[in-house]
Design a protein around this motif. Structure first.
Motif, short mmCIF file in Angstrom:
data_model
loop_
_atom_site.label_atom_id
_atom_site.label_comp_id
_atom_site.label_asym_id
_atom_site.label_seq_id
_atom_site.Cartn_x
_atom_site.Cartn_y
_atom_site.Cartn_z
N SER A 89 64.55 43.24 46.64
CA SER A 89 64.90 44.44 46.24
C SER A 89 63.80 45.27 45.54
CB SER A 89 66.22 44.47 45.29
OG SER A 89 65.80 43.66 43.95
N LYS A 90 64.09 46.55 45.13
CA LYS A 90 62.65 47.09 44.55
C LYS A 90 62.17 46.79 43.50
CE LYS A 90 61.22 51.74 43.14
NZ LYS A 90 61.77 52.61 42.19
N GLY A 91 62.84 46.07 42.48
CA GLY A 91 62.40 45.55 41.26
C GLY A 91 61.57 44.32 41.66
N ARG A 103 60.64 44.34 35.89
CA ARG A 103 62.06 44.05 36.27
C ARG A 103 62.69 43.04 35.12
NH1 ARG A 103 67.15 42.97 38.92
NH2 ARG A 103 67.51 41.19 38.06
N HIS A 107 73.60 47.48 40.89
CA HIS A 107 74.21 46.76 41.67
C HIS A 107 74.67 47.36 42.98
CE1 HIS A 107 74.43 43.30 38.35
NE2 HIS A 107 73.28 43.54 38.65
N ASP A 114 79.11 36.23 43.05
CA ASP A 114 77.81 36.16 42.79
C ASP A 114 77.66 36.68 41.17
OD1 ASP A 114 76.57 35.25 45.13
OD2 ASP A 114 76.48 37.30 45.62
C1 HEM Z 1 69.71 44.82 38.33
C2 HEM Z 1 71.80 42.42 34.68
C3 HEM Z 1 74.12 40.01 38.29
C4 HEM Z 1 70.63 41.27 41.51
C5 HEM Z 1 70.19 44.45 37.16
C6 HEM Z 1 69.89 45.30 35.91
C7 HEM Z 1 70.64 44.56 34.91
C8 HEM Z 1 71.18 43.27 35.44
C9 HEM Z 1 70.43 44.87 33.44
C10 HEM Z 1 68.95 46.52 35.75
C11 HEM Z 1 67.68 46.26 35.34
C12 HEM Z 1 66.99 46.32 36.66
O1 HEM Z 1 67.05 47.21 37.39
O2 HEM Z 1 65.87 45.67 36.83
C13 HEM Z 1 72.82 41.62 35.47
C14 HEM Z 1 73.85 40.86 34.94
C15 HEM Z 1 74.65 40.23 36.01
C16 HEM Z 1 73.77 40.33 37.01
C17 HEM Z 1 74.09 40.86 33.49
C18 HEM Z 1 75.52 39.08 35.59
C19 HEM Z 1 76.34 38.81 34.67
C20 HEM Z 1 73.49 39.99 39.49
C21 HEM Z 1 73.76 39.26 40.65
C22 HEM Z 1 72.59 39.52 41.36
C23 HEM Z 1 71.75 40.49 40.82
C24 HEM Z 1 74.67 38.16 40.66
C25 HEM Z 1 72.38 39.22 43.03
C26 HEM Z 1 72.98 38.33 43.50
C27 HEM Z 1 70.12 42.16 40.73
C28 HEM Z 1 69.37 43.10 41.62
C29 HEM Z 1 68.90 44.33 40.70
C30 HEM Z 1 69.80 43.83 39.47
C31 HEM Z 1 69.01 43.02 42.74
C32 HEM Z 1 68.01 45.36 40.96
C33 HEM Z 1 66.77 45.19 40.81
C34 HEM Z 1 65.95 46.35 41.27
O3 HEM Z 1 65.70 47.44 40.59
O4 HEM Z 1 65.62 46.31 42.36
N1 HEM Z 1 70.94 43.18 36.94
N2 HEM Z 1 72.98 41.17 36.90
N3 HEM Z 1 72.28 40.93 39.59
N4 HEM Z 1 70.62 42.90 39.45
FE1 HEM Z 1 71.76 42.27 38.22
#
Ligand code: HEM
Length: 413
Positions: free
Chosen positions: A157-159, A166, A200, A229
């Protein structure tokens, strides 16, 4: 849009839009090796429909975010949401009506929120912050890299193109939750969770159009960040941290333990997890973790790459002269075991392998008693500096207001 043509994008959007209507019969193979059996009677809701969370995403968020991505409105939306950071701020004006309606609904605390439990969580964070912080960094942060679904989603993904940024953004959720009264009017947690839920949903729309992700994804169907997930990652957080704090004999009252769980139950709800999947008690959480987290762990080339970047991150190595990459590797191995350390390809330091195994537990006891005398016991002094530095790495941005913009592309590299 990156890595996709419009037809593919619409196809992916269509898949997501229809996801609420998907039934198990549409899956050619069972989604997991052993049928979903965690009883919803152990959930916050107390009952459920029995549907496997591997086959459930977040239809409310997914529909809204697919629409705003496809209509090119996300940059304008990000600009409007950039200054929305504190729980008591009204939802910014000028957003598309469907998005405003979604946010207004998503920002509501669940009816079962118990303020006395949240106060106990504040008390726990205030008293045991250093060890909880170490748990976020070295138990949860590192374990995430041994969850292939999550690692691949993050990597493609972008991050994934700017890992330091990230990681800082993801750590934001941890330190927003560790702040006092994170769900109160002056806290940030409600906003952070709602924005994360939107991110998400955007990732669910974008990632199925990434050729590199499609080539390695094992989800069925290939849509990331299912409810299962999110539960996997959730268990890598509170469930894993609580088991470590107990193993390290960090003192806690029953009220503090229940409060810590409750803060994470509220977080799960705000991230869009259905109440029928949110464990009501630690026993129920541990049972669910066995079914969802344990089988989800394993090696992946993306996880190894992310773990290496985590250990190489500038701040912690630059902040102290004595913390080395192998020392951090040894601590990770001590916390998560050698299998996970091997999966994520960590080099360790033989001296620190032994030192953490021998001295960590007595160190926790002495730290609690405030009996660390710098210079008297070199190893204990170093461990004190170590947890301060670890906290610095994962928590020093706590005062910064980091934005969490919705991505519009995948990782371009
Ligand atoms: C983005 C927390 C579960 C994949 C984010 C962000 C937070 C976060 C705070 C925003 C920060 C950012 O944009 O980089 C969490 C929490 C989770 C969880 C607390 C579960 C309790 C998951 C799971 C996946 C996932 C299960 C994948 C299987 C991603 C991705 C991004 C993201 C791909 C975006 C990154 C981008 O900017 O491209 N998550 N996440 N997350 N999360 Fe999660």
């Amino acid at each position: 849009m990156n890595n996709l043509n419009r037809r593919d994008a619409l196809k992916a959007g269509g898949v997501l839009a229809g996801i609420g209507a998907l039934s198990l019969s549409l899956f050619s193979a069972p989604p997991r090796a052993q049928a979903w059996s965690w009883p919803a009677s152990g959930s916050i809701a107390g009952s459920g429909n029995g549907v496997d969370p591997m086959t459930v995403w977040d239809p409310a968020a997914d529909q809204v975010m697919a629409a705003v991505l496809d209509s090119g409105q996300v940059p304008a939306i990000n600009a409007k949401l950039a200054n929305w950071t504190t729980n008591n701020q009204p939802t910014p004006t000028g957003l598309p009506a469907e998005l405003t309606a979604f946010i207004e609904q998503a920002r509501q605390l669940p009816s079962w929120t118990d303020q006395s439990k949240l106060a106990a969580a504040d008390d726990f964070n205030a008293k045991q912050g250093p060890f909880i912080g170490v748990g976020y960094g070295f138990a949860s942060g590192m374990l995430a890299t041994a969850i292939p679904h999550e690692s691949r989603a993050v990597y493609y993904s972008k991050g994934g193109a700017n890992m330091e940024d990230r990681i800082a953004k993801t750590a934001k959720l941890g330190y927003d939750l560790m702040a006092q009264q994170p769900f109160g009017p002056n806290g940030h947690m409600i906003v952070t969770c709602v924005k994360t839920r939107m991110v998400h949903a955007a990732v669910r729309h974008l990632l199925p159009t990434s050729a590199p992700w499609l080539a390695v994804a094992t989800e069925s169907p290939k849509i990331p960040i299912s409810q299962n997930d999110i539960l996997v990652t959730w268990h890598s957080l509170p469930t894993t941290i609580m088991s470590k704090l107990k193993a390290w004999k960090v003192p806690m009252t029953a009220a503090q333990s229940a409060g810590f769980l409750h803060a994470w139950q509220v977080t799960a709800h705000l991230l869009g997890v259905q109440d029928q999947y949110i464990p009501a008690t630690w026993d129920s959480a541990n049972a669910q973790s066995q079914q969802v987290l344990t089988p989800a762990l394993g090696p992946s080339k993306e996880g190894t790459a992310i773990a290496d970047q985590l250990l190489t991150l500038g701040p912690v190595l630059a902040a102290t002269s004595f913390i080395t990459k192998p020392m951090l590797g040894s601590f990770t191995k001590f916390v998560l075991g050698s299998q996970v350390a091997n999966w994520i390809g960590f080099q360790t330091d033989p001296f620190w392998d032994g030192a953490f195994a021998t001295f960590w537990e007595p160190f926790v006891g002495l730290y609690e008693l405030g009996e660390i005398v710098p210079g008297v016991n070199a190893i204990f002094f170093t461990l004190t500096e170590f947890i301060k530095a670890a906290a610095l790495l994962y928590l020093n941005n706590g005062d910064l207001v980091l934005d969490i913009p919705v991505p519009t592309t995948n990782n371009p590299s």
